[in-house]
Design a protein around this motif. Structure first.
Motif, PDB file in Angstrom:
ATOM      1  N   ALA A  16       0.869  -1.208   0.041  1.00 24.35           N
ATOM      2  CA  ALA A  16       0.066  -0.087  -0.042  1.00 24.35           C
ATOM      3  C   ALA A  16       0.784   1.208  -0.122  1.00 24.35           C
ATOM      4  O   ALA A  16       0.599   2.068  -0.937  1.00 24.35           O
ATOM      5  CB  ALA A  16      -1.038  -0.194   0.978  1.00 24.35           C
ATOM      6  N   ALA A  17       1.883   1.134   1.040  1.00 24.31           N
ATOM      7  CA  ALA A  17       2.817   2.566   1.128  1.00 24.31           C
ATOM      8  C   ALA A  17       3.270   2.758  -0.437  1.00 24.31           C
ATOM      9  O   ALA A  17       3.671   3.859  -0.839  1.00 24.31           O
ATOM     10  CB  ALA A  17       3.899   2.142   2.118  1.00 24.31           C
ATOM     11  N   HIS A  18       3.829   1.549  -0.843  1.00 29.44           N
ATOM     12  CA  HIS A  18       4.547   1.722  -2.255  1.00 29.44           C
ATOM     13  C   HIS A  18       3.757   2.299  -3.381  1.00 29.44           C
ATOM     14  O   HIS A  18       4.005   3.087  -4.122  1.00 29.44           O
ATOM     15  CB  HIS A  18       5.433   0.487  -2.794  1.00 29.44           C
ATOM     16  N   SER A  19       2.621   1.898  -3.363  1.00 27.99           N
ATOM     17  CA  SER A  19       1.527   2.228  -4.301  1.00 27.99           C
ATOM     18  C   SER A  19       1.237   3.770  -4.311  1.00 27.99           C
ATOM     19  O   SER A  19       1.328   4.271  -5.345  1.00 27.99           O
ATOM     20  CB  SER A  19       0.247   1.460  -4.084  1.00 27.99           C
ATOM     21  N   PHE A  20       1.258   4.231  -3.091  1.00 25.86           N
ATOM     22  CA  PHE A  20       1.022   5.536  -2.977  1.00 25.86           C
ATOM     23  C   PHE A  20       2.212   6.341  -3.268  1.00 25.86           C
ATOM     24  O   PHE A  20       2.080   7.458  -4.017  1.00 25.86           O
ATOM     25  CB  PHE A  20       0.523   5.936  -1.442  1.00 25.86           C
ATOM     26  N   LEU A  21       3.320   6.175  -2.678  1.00 26.30           N
ATOM     27  CA  LEU A  21       4.576   6.764  -3.053  1.00 26.30           C
ATOM     28  C   LEU A  21       4.924   6.822  -4.526  1.00 26.30           C
ATOM     29  O   LEU A  21       5.488   7.820  -4.964  1.00 26.30           O
ATOM     30  CB  LEU A  21       5.724   6.036  -2.179  1.00 26.30           C
ATOM     31  N   ARG A  22       4.533   5.694  -5.364  1.00 22.76           N
ATOM     32  CA  ARG A  22       4.835   5.860  -6.665  1.00 22.76           C
ATOM     33  C   ARG A  22       3.998   6.659  -7.618  1.00 22.76           C
ATOM     34  O   ARG A  22       4.516   7.375  -8.579  1.00 22.76           O
ATOM     35  CB  ARG A  22       4.474   4.375  -7.188  1.00 22.76           C
ATOM     36  N   GLU A  23       2.839   7.067  -6.754  1.00 21.57           N
ATOM     37  CA  GLU A  23       2.034   8.232  -7.351  1.00 21.57           C
ATOM     38  C   GLU A  23       2.357   9.569  -6.751  1.00 21.57           C
ATOM     39  O   GLU A  23       1.603  10.449  -7.063  1.00 21.57           O
ATOM     40  CB  GLU A  23       0.515   7.890  -6.959  1.00 21.57           C
ATOM     41  N   GLY A  24       3.340   9.582  -6.046  1.00 19.05           N
ATOM     42  CA  GLY A  24       3.649  10.886  -5.421  1.00 19.05           C
ATOM     43  C   GLY A  24       2.579  11.378  -4.212  1.00 19.05           C
ATOM     44  O   GLY A  24       2.699  12.542  -4.049  1.00 19.05           O
ATOM     45  N   ARG A  25       2.242  10.521  -3.871  1.00 22.30           N
ATOM     46  CA  ARG A  25       1.184  10.820  -2.585  1.00 22.30           C
ATOM     47  C   ARG A  25       1.640  10.176  -1.461  1.00 22.30           C
ATOM     48  O   ARG A  25       2.276   9.036  -1.135  1.00 22.30           O
ATOM     49  CB  ARG A  25      -0.249  10.184  -2.953  1.00 22.30           C
ATOM     50  N   ASP A  26       1.784  11.107  -0.034  1.00 28.47           N
ATOM     51  CA  ASP A  26       2.232  10.817   1.132  1.00 28.47           C
ATOM     52  C   ASP A  26       1.327  11.293   2.157  1.00 28.47           C
ATOM     53  O   ASP A  26       1.959  11.827   2.977  1.00 28.47           O
ATOM     54  CB  ASP A  26       3.699  11.422   1.436  1.00 28.47           C
ATOM     55  N   ASP A  27       0.053  11.248   1.748  1.00 31.10           N
ATOM     56  CA  ASP A  27      -0.899  11.750   2.755  1.00 31.10           C
ATOM     57  C   ASP A  27      -0.685  10.697   4.020  1.00 31.10           C
ATOM     58  O   ASP A  27      -0.718   9.439   3.871  1.00 31.10           O
ATOM     59  CB  ASP A  27      -2.402  11.779   2.268  1.00 31.10           C
ATOM     60  N   VAL A  28      -1.083  11.283   5.039  1.00 33.86           N
ATOM     61  CA  VAL A  28      -1.468  10.176   6.264  1.00 33.86           C
ATOM     62  C   VAL A  28      -2.582   9.294   6.124  1.00 33.86           C
ATOM     63  O   VAL A  28      -3.406   9.497   5.515  1.00 33.86           O
ATOM     64  CB  VAL A  28      -1.895  11.065   7.649  1.00 33.86           C
ATOM     65  N   LEU A  29      -2.142   8.015   6.384  1.00 33.07           N
ATOM     66  CA  LEU A  29      -3.255   7.049   6.275  1.00 33.07           C
ATOM     67  C   LEU A  29      -3.344   6.104   7.411  1.00 33.07           C
ATOM     68  O   LEU A  29      -2.601   5.982   8.263  1.00 33.07           O
ATOM     69  CB  LEU A  29      -2.877   5.982   4.954  1.00 33.07           C
ATOM     70  N   ALA A  30      -4.412   5.615   7.519  1.00 29.96           N
ATOM     71  CA  ALA A  30      -4.708   4.513   8.569  1.00 29.96           C
ATOM     72  C   ALA A  30      -5.114   3.270   8.080  1.00 29.96           C
ATOM     73  O   ALA A  30      -5.472   3.075   7.008  1.00 29.96           O
ATOM     74  CB  ALA A  30      -5.991   4.856   9.507  1.00 29.96           C
ATOM     75  N   THR A  31      -4.100   2.307   8.196  1.00 29.15           N
ATOM     76  CA  THR A  31      -4.104   0.977   8.005  1.00 29.15           C
ATOM     77  C   THR A  31      -4.976   0.094   9.015  1.00 29.15           C
ATOM     78  O   THR A  31      -4.621  -0.115  10.311  1.00 29.15           O
ATOM     79  CB  THR A  31      -2.982   0.231   7.614  1.00 29.15           C
ATOM     80  N   TYR A  80      -2.957   1.043  12.691  1.00 29.18           N
ATOM     81  CA  TYR A  80      -1.751   2.195  12.606  1.00 29.18           C
ATOM     82  C   TYR A  80      -2.158   3.085  11.844  1.00 29.18           C
ATOM     83  O   TYR A  80      -2.686   3.129  10.824  1.00 29.18           O
ATOM     84  CB  TYR A  80      -0.835   1.383  12.217  1.00 29.18           C
ATOM     85  N   VAL A  81      -1.842   4.535  12.253  1.00 31.73           N
ATOM     86  CA  VAL A  81      -1.685   5.762  11.535  1.00 31.73           C
ATOM     87  C   VAL A  81      -0.460   6.317  11.161  1.00 31.73           C
ATOM     88  O   VAL A  81       0.397   6.566  12.118  1.00 31.73           O
ATOM     89  CB  VAL A  81      -2.830   6.676  12.100  1.00 31.73           C
ATOM     90  N   TRP A  82      -0.331   6.306   9.842  1.00 26.31           N
ATOM     91  CA  TRP A  82       1.182   6.708   9.636  1.00 26.31           C
ATOM     92  C   TRP A  82       1.146   7.139   7.981  1.00 26.31           C
ATOM     93  O   TRP A  82       0.170   7.281   7.433  1.00 26.31           O
ATOM     94  CB  TRP A  82       2.288   5.755   9.826  1.00 26.31           C
ATOM     95  N   LYS A  83       2.454   7.620   7.674  1.00 25.70           N
ATOM     96  CA  LYS A  83       2.605   8.248   6.283  1.00 25.70           C
ATOM     97  C   LYS A  83       3.138   6.947   5.566  1.00 25.70           C
ATOM     98  O   LYS A  83       3.825   6.063   6.058  1.00 25.70           O
ATOM     99  CB  LYS A  83       3.311   9.363   6.176  1.00 25.70           C
ATOM    100  N   PRO A  84       2.926   7.011   4.372  1.00 27.20           N
ATOM    101  CA  PRO A  84       3.443   6.075   3.501  1.00 27.20           C
ATOM    102  C   PRO A  84       5.060   6.295   3.678  1.00 27.20           C
ATOM    103  O   PRO A  84       5.715   5.024   3.429  1.00 27.20           O
ATOM    104  CB  PRO A  84       3.026   6.427   2.104  1.00 27.20           C
ATOM    105  N   SER A  85       5.574   7.362   3.635  1.00 27.68           N
ATOM    106  CA  SER A  85       7.184   7.513   3.750  1.00 27.68           C
ATOM    107  C   SER A  85       7.424   6.970   5.012  1.00 27.68           C
ATOM    108  O   SER A  85       8.785   6.350   5.142  1.00 27.68           O
ATOM    109  CB  SER A  85       7.098   9.021   3.365  1.00 27.68           C
TER     110      SER A  85
END
Length: 363
Positions: free
Chosen positions: A92-107, A196-201
């Motif tokens: 999931a993190a890699h998918s967001f980062l590939r698209e240039g998105r680093d919003d906080v997400l909850a898994t 867990y709540v964290w950023k893709p980065s």
């Protein structure tokens, strides 16, 4: 904030209702809706559809679309095979980062019982505010109401303060019953919700630090989905074991709303009212002189006479008769049967699980 609902688990402890072809998250266990439908609706009450994602094994994509026909498949994070929560979250993190998105997400798991969606939203928004910096991770910790050997625990440096951000001292995997009693008495532990709540980065930061081979394989697959063998080669690990037990800058927000992992059959006793004899029965079930049983039958008339504290489940996939005290062994017994058919004739005294590690919330 984005939500990633993890819907790739097998739910083995709910056999024979939960089977590989249709695992727990795709079943109606706590209401007329399936666990996945409930979870998705819970977040859609306050988030637009474009902010809610589902991480799911490729084999279960048809079930997702069957149960959530309104779901946009472009919001799916698809695993070629199941490799537990560490790989799922890394993808999931890699998918967001590939698209240039680093919003906080909850898994979040797809199979939890949380009737108060407003309280969950408030806690998640507070967690999101605290998780904007790398490498901060914020989890929701549930104030325990009883000693529970089936859950993971979060240990704090000081006594619990509801709704306040607190540093995590340690994660404790599923303890023995005796240790669970001692942990609760200490007043410095919470149940680990697996939210867990964290950023893709931040996820990438910890994966590179603690699980470089896993991250390499996720990157290889994410950059070219024809390389499914890269993902299939990932060792199964929960995110608790792969990252949380090793990382720093982990915080928790203690919450006291109603929550249940719905991980085993006796979870239903905390959700449904029992009859005057302490039984919970669903289906064509008839009980005589029976007390404290959980009985589910979808295939035939089931009669229980004079039995107590049993789990009896009859479906087209099989029949389970298990003492409540032994339900934590269901997964281990099924694994043994899968490895060796002759084990059907053997005693299962050695099947009781020790303090488990790796562990945590099952994907």
């Amino acid at each position: 904030m984005k939500i990633v609902i993890m819907a790739g688990g097998k739910g083995t402890r709910f056999w024979p209702r939960s089977v590989e072809a249709r695992p727990k998250q795709f079943l109606s266990l706590t209401s007329q809706e399936t666990m996945l439908q409930q979870t998705y609706a819970r977040f859609r009450q306050w988030l637009p559809a474009e902010d809610v994602f589902i991480a799911v094994a490729e084999a279960y994509v048809p079930l997702v679309m069957e149960q959530l026909p309104e779901f946009d498949l472009r919001q799916a994070i698809v695993e070629p095979v199941q490799r537990d929560t560490a790989a799922c979250i890394a993808l999931a993190a890699h998918s967001f980062l590939r698209e240039g998105r680093d919003d906080v997400l909850a898994t979040v798991p797809s199979d939890q019982y949380v009737p108060d969606g407003a309280a969950l939203r408030q806690a998640l928004e507070q967690a999101a505010d605290a998780a904007t910096g790398v490498p901060s991770v914020v989890t929701l910790g549930i104030v325990p109401t009883r000693p529970e050997a089936g859950f993971g625990y979060i240990e704090l440096e000081r006594e619990i303060a509801i709704g306040r951000l607190m540093p995590v001292k340690a994660f404790i995997e599923k303890p023995s019953s005796e240790r669970a009693v001692a942990l609760i008495a200490g007043k410095r532990v919470l149940w680990n919700s697996g939210i867990y709540v964290w950023k893709p980065s931040t996820i990438a930061h910890y994966m590179i630090q603690f699980q470089p081979e896993l991250w390499r394989r996720v990157q290889a697959y994410g950059d070219d989905t024809r390389r499914a063998e890269q993902y299939a080669g990932i060792t199964r690990q929960s995110v608790d074991y792969a990252v949380m037990e090793k990382a720093g800058a982990i915080f928790t927000i203690p919450v006291d709303f109603v929550w249940d992992d719905v991980g085993v059959w006796t979870s239903l006793e905390r959700i449904f009212a029992a009859d005057e004899d302490g039984n919970i029965a669903q289906g064509d079930v008839h009980l005589f002189g029976a007390t404290g049983n959980i009985v589910y039958s979808e295939t035939q008339r089931t009669v229980i006479i004079g039995a107590s504290d049993l789990i009896v489940v009859s479906t087209g996939n099989g029949l389970l008769v298990c003492g409540k005290k032994d339900e934590q062994t269901i997964k281990l017994v099924l694994e043994r049967i899968g490895r060796d058919k002759t084990v059907l004739a053997e005693p299962f005294a050695d099947a009781r699980p020790p303090e488990t590690k790796p562990g945590g919330i099952e994907e």
